[in-house]
Design a protein around this motif. Sequence first.
Motif: not given
Length: 185
Positions: A86-87, A91-92, A121-124, A180-181
């Motif tokens: 999540d954003f 934690n998994v 991570a996203d770009e934010r 993601r991982a």
Amino acid sequence: MRFNNIVKCLTIALPLTVLSACSSNLDSDENSQVDTNAQITQNAADAKIAEAEAVKVTAAKRAAEIEEQKRQELETLRSEHIIYFDFDVSNVNDQYSAILDAHAKFLNANSDVKVLVEGHADERGTPEYNIALGERRAKSIATYLENMGVAASQLTVVSYGEEKPMVKERSEDAFTKNRRAVLVY
């Protein structure tokens, strides 16, 4: 009289000749027995060699089957190797526990296999923050696997932050896929 002597001699000589011809030679019986024992021993040795060869072939087939099973398991794990977050969370999520359990089971059974856990991570956010977030995500996956019994020496953690997006669009769906991982074998 002379004829009578010849008949007497023949009467004595003929049965002796027949007896000597029919009697067995003790030496030839012993040799025959030795040859038979040698043949039995050779047959037993040949049977043991054949059995050993059969065991080797069976072991080779079993090893090939195990290798094929391992390859298939690895292919399955490679198809289910992405854990989404999540954003701003590292934690998994419980929905990924079955996937991670399968990875842990495989890694425990194959201690020679190593896995690289990539955090993304996203770009934010700032690049520095995203690198740290990606590392926390990768480490949370590594910690989960270690808690399932995987040796730490089998795990390597790296963070790419926002540097390697899965989707290059700027939408909420793209951001979701970039958080993601990834487990790389």
